[in-house]
Enzyme design. Structure first.
Site, PDB file in Angstrom:
ATOM      1  N   ASP A 131     -16.815  -2.045 -44.419  1.00  0.00           N
ATOM      2  CA  ASP A 131     -17.903  -1.549 -43.573  1.00  0.00           C
ATOM      3  C   ASP A 131     -17.497  -1.851 -42.132  1.00  0.00           C
ATOM      4  O   ASP A 131     -16.534  -2.585 -41.889  1.00  0.00           O
ATOM      5  CB  ASP A 131     -19.217  -2.280 -43.927  1.00  0.00           C
ATOM      6  CG  ASP A 131     -20.381  -1.861 -43.038  1.00  0.00           C
ATOM      7  OD1 ASP A 131     -20.647  -0.651 -42.942  1.00  0.00           O
ATOM      8  OD2 ASP A 131     -21.010  -2.736 -42.413  1.00  0.00           O
ATOM      9  N   SER A 132     -18.279  -1.323 -41.186  1.00  0.00           N
ATOM     10  CA  SER A 132     -18.011  -1.641 -39.781  1.00  0.00           C
ATOM     11  C   SER A 132     -18.299  -3.109 -39.484  1.00  0.00           C
ATOM     12  O   SER A 132     -17.812  -3.642 -38.486  1.00  0.00           O
ATOM     13  CB  SER A 132     -18.882  -0.774 -38.874  1.00  0.00           C
ATOM     14  OG  SER A 132     -20.250  -1.088 -39.088  1.00  0.00           O
ATOM     15  N   TYR A 139     -19.797   1.755 -35.656  1.00  0.00           N
ATOM     16  CA  TYR A 139     -19.195   3.045 -35.939  1.00  0.00           C
ATOM     17  C   TYR A 139     -20.168   4.185 -35.619  1.00  0.00           C
ATOM     18  O   TYR A 139     -19.754   5.313 -35.369  1.00  0.00           O
ATOM     19  CB  TYR A 139     -18.862   3.160 -37.435  1.00  0.00           C
ATOM     20  CG  TYR A 139     -17.632   2.408 -37.916  1.00  0.00           C
ATOM     21  CD1 TYR A 139     -16.839   1.651 -37.056  1.00  0.00           C
ATOM     22  CD2 TYR A 139     -17.255   2.488 -39.253  1.00  0.00           C
ATOM     23  CE1 TYR A 139     -15.712   0.978 -37.525  1.00  0.00           C
ATOM     24  CE2 TYR A 139     -16.125   1.827 -39.727  1.00  0.00           C
ATOM     25  CZ  TYR A 139     -15.361   1.073 -38.865  1.00  0.00           C
ATOM     26  OH  TYR A 139     -14.244   0.425 -39.329  1.00  0.00           O
ATOM     27  N   GLY A 140     -21.470   3.864 -35.693  1.00  0.00           N
ATOM     28  CA  GLY A 140     -22.500   4.907 -35.736  1.00  0.00           C
ATOM     29  C   GLY A 140     -22.545   5.858 -34.566  1.00  0.00           C
ATOM     30  O   GLY A 140     -22.939   7.015 -34.712  1.00  0.00           O
ATOM     31  N   CYS A 155     -20.009   1.950 -46.280  1.00  0.00           N
ATOM     32  CA  CYS A 155     -20.494   2.309 -44.952  1.00  0.00           C
ATOM     33  C   CYS A 155     -20.757   3.809 -44.959  1.00  0.00           C
ATOM     34  O   CYS A 155     -19.843   4.593 -45.231  1.00  0.00           O
ATOM     35  CB  CYS A 155     -19.427   1.967 -43.919  1.00  0.00           C
ATOM     36  SG  CYS A 155     -19.803   2.562 -42.253  1.00  0.00           S
ATOM     37  N   ASN A 156     -21.986   4.187 -44.692  1.00  0.00           N
ATOM     38  CA  ASN A 156     -22.332   5.612 -44.708  1.00  0.00           C
ATOM     39  C   ASN A 156     -21.571   6.395 -43.641  1.00  0.00           C
ATOM     40  O   ASN A 156     -21.115   7.514 -43.881  1.00  0.00           O
ATOM     41  CB  ASN A 156     -23.829   5.789 -44.453  1.00  0.00           C
ATOM     42  CG  ASN A 156     -24.660   5.273 -45.605  1.00  0.00           C
ATOM     43  OD1 ASN A 156     -25.097   6.034 -46.445  1.00  0.00           O
ATOM     44  ND2 ASN A 156     -24.881   3.969 -45.656  1.00  0.00           N
ATOM     45  N   GLU A 161     -26.432  -7.007 -36.508  1.00  0.00           N
ATOM     46  CA  GLU A 161     -25.161  -7.651 -36.165  1.00  0.00           C
ATOM     47  C   GLU A 161     -25.377  -8.891 -35.301  1.00  0.00           C
ATOM     48  O   GLU A 161     -24.534  -9.766 -35.241  1.00  0.00           O
ATOM     49  CB  GLU A 161     -24.225  -6.661 -35.442  1.00  0.00           C
ATOM     50  CG  GLU A 161     -23.716  -5.538 -36.343  1.00  0.00           C
ATOM     51  CD  GLU A 161     -22.535  -5.927 -37.232  1.00  0.00           C
ATOM     52  OE1 GLU A 161     -21.694  -6.727 -36.813  1.00  0.00           O
ATOM     53  OE2 GLU A 161     -22.477  -5.424 -38.373  1.00  0.00           O
ATOM     54  N   CYS A 166     -27.914   3.720 -44.231  1.00  0.00           N
ATOM     55  CA  CYS A 166     -26.961   2.895 -43.488  1.00  0.00           C
ATOM     56  C   CYS A 166     -27.011   1.551 -44.184  1.00  0.00           C
ATOM     57  O   CYS A 166     -28.103   1.035 -44.451  1.00  0.00           O
ATOM     58  CB  CYS A 166     -27.369   2.751 -42.030  1.00  0.00           C
ATOM     59  SG  CYS A 166     -26.414   1.478 -41.143  1.00  0.00           S
ATOM     60  N   THR A 167     -25.843   1.001 -44.502  1.00  0.00           N
ATOM     61  CA  THR A 167     -25.849  -0.204 -45.331  1.00  0.00           C
ATOM     62  C   THR A 167     -26.391  -1.426 -44.593  1.00  0.00           C
ATOM     63  O   THR A 167     -26.650  -2.457 -45.217  1.00  0.00           O
ATOM     64  CB  THR A 167     -24.430  -0.488 -45.885  1.00  0.00           C
ATOM     65  OG1 THR A 167     -23.490  -0.453 -44.810  1.00  0.00           O
ATOM     66  CG2 THR A 167     -24.064   0.550 -46.928  1.00  0.00           C
ATOM     67  N   HIS A 168     -26.550  -1.331 -43.277  1.00  0.00           N
ATOM     68  CA  HIS A 168     -27.199  -2.434 -42.548  1.00  0.00           C
ATOM     69  C   HIS A 168     -28.719  -2.451 -42.769  1.00  0.00           C
ATOM     70  O   HIS A 168     -29.353  -3.489 -42.598  1.00  0.00           O
ATOM     71  CB  HIS A 168     -26.964  -2.289 -41.041  1.00  0.00           C
ATOM     72  CG  HIS A 168     -25.606  -2.697 -40.565  1.00  0.00           C
ATOM     73  ND1 HIS A 168     -24.479  -1.961 -40.817  1.00  0.00           N
ATOM     74  CD2 HIS A 168     -25.199  -3.765 -39.821  1.00  0.00           C
ATOM     75  CE1 HIS A 168     -23.433  -2.550 -40.244  1.00  0.00           C
ATOM     76  NE2 HIS A 168     -23.849  -3.646 -39.634  1.00  0.00           N
TER      77      HIS A 168
END
Ligand code: DGL
Length: 287
Positions: A20-21, A52-53, A84-85, A171, A203-205
């Site tokens: 993932d990012s 990344y988004g 990560c989408n 983050e 979004c995996t976050h």
């Protein structure tokens, strides 16, 4: 001799590689550790280049390729989970799998987009659903295509909303508070107005912000996270491809690497994932 030969690659004993990012893919890592405790895991969080988004998809695509190849070449991964989408929107999993195959590497590849879209379509009762994600994911149209694939011609109305700012809070280790609620109320307004009955956290976050999102949308909206669905899809893929570890009684190992501040990655990562995240290591980008 092929690299497969050098590593003694038998297709079963390698780890599951995942990336993932940053911290978001840890939601998927948690689900995989819980569902497949016998599998070894290598996780790379590209915190040195996150987010990344809001980057061009062409740039994210190169990052995703670099990490996926590192998981295979440097760690002998038998499967790669694009956790990560945005990365999966930039580099569709079938393209990555084809790239490995063209290089003579037999690696199972799985992303979060299709498992999430399938769960979303299963969850809705009214056929009115939403997806939220990064700007890159939402603008790519990946979810429109995935929901269309998952609904097999049934009528499902999809409303999409980008949520810039959510990832940055996670983050920094912030998952609740007034500022996040105010931002969520603004960004989720289109979803609320559409009166969806199921919302995919694309979004995996975002599962880390699920409480705030649920407070803003109300209990009637089912929140769907792709983490568990991806773990189930991974289990099925490993079984059907004959790559599942045979001895489920011996616990797997887990390695966690970061391209950014490794100490922060370990501190926050352990809070978010749990005690398995110890001894974080540096992963060096080529660029
Ligand atoms: N977790 C990533 C995703 O699922 C994106 C986070 C970022 O913007 O870097 O899309």
């Amino acid at each position: 001799m092929s690299i497969d030969g050098v590593l003694g690659f038998d297709g079963v004993s390698g780890p599951v590689g995942m990336f993932d990012s940053g911290f978001g893919g840890l939601t998927v890592a948690r689900a995989v550790i819980d569902l497949l405790p016998g599998e070894d895991l290598v996780y790379i969080g590209d915190t040195g280049r996150y987010p990344y988004g809001d980057k061009p998809l062409s740039e994210v695509r190169e990052y995703a390729r670099e990490i996926a190849w590192s998981l295979v070449d440097d760690f002998g991964a038998k499967a790669v989970v694009v956790a990560c989408n945005t990365a999966a929107a930039a580099l569709p999993v079938h393209e990555l799998e084809a790239e490995f195959a063209a290089a003579g590497r037999s690696v199972s590849v799985i992303g979060v987009i299709d498992p999430g879209a399938e769960a979303l379509v299963r969850a809705t009762r009214k056929g009115s659903v939403g997806v939220i994600g990064t700007i890159g994911t939402i603008n790519s149209g990946s979810y429109e295509r995935a929901v269309a694939r998952a609904s097999f011609g049934a009528s499902v109305d999809l409303v999409s909303a980008a949520c810039p700012g959510f990832v940055e809070f996670v983050e920094r280790g912030r998952t609740s508070g007034e500022e996040i609620t105010v931002l969520a109320e603004r960004l989720l307004a289109p979803v609320r107005e559409a009166k969806v009955d199921a919302l995919l956290l694309g979004c995996t976050h975002y599962p880390f912000l699920a409480r705030v999102i649920s407070e803003v949308l109300g209990d009637d909206v089912i929140l769907v996270s792709s983490a568990d669905e991806t773990a189930f899809a991974l289990r099925d893929l490993l079984q059907t491809s004959g790559r599942a570890k045979k001895d489920e009684n011996s616990p797997g190992t887990a390695r966690f690497l970061s391209s950014g501040d490794v100490a922060w990655f370990e501190t926050l990562g352990r809070q978010l994932l749990g005690p398995e995240l110890v001894g974080a290591e540096r992963w060096r980008t080529r660029s």
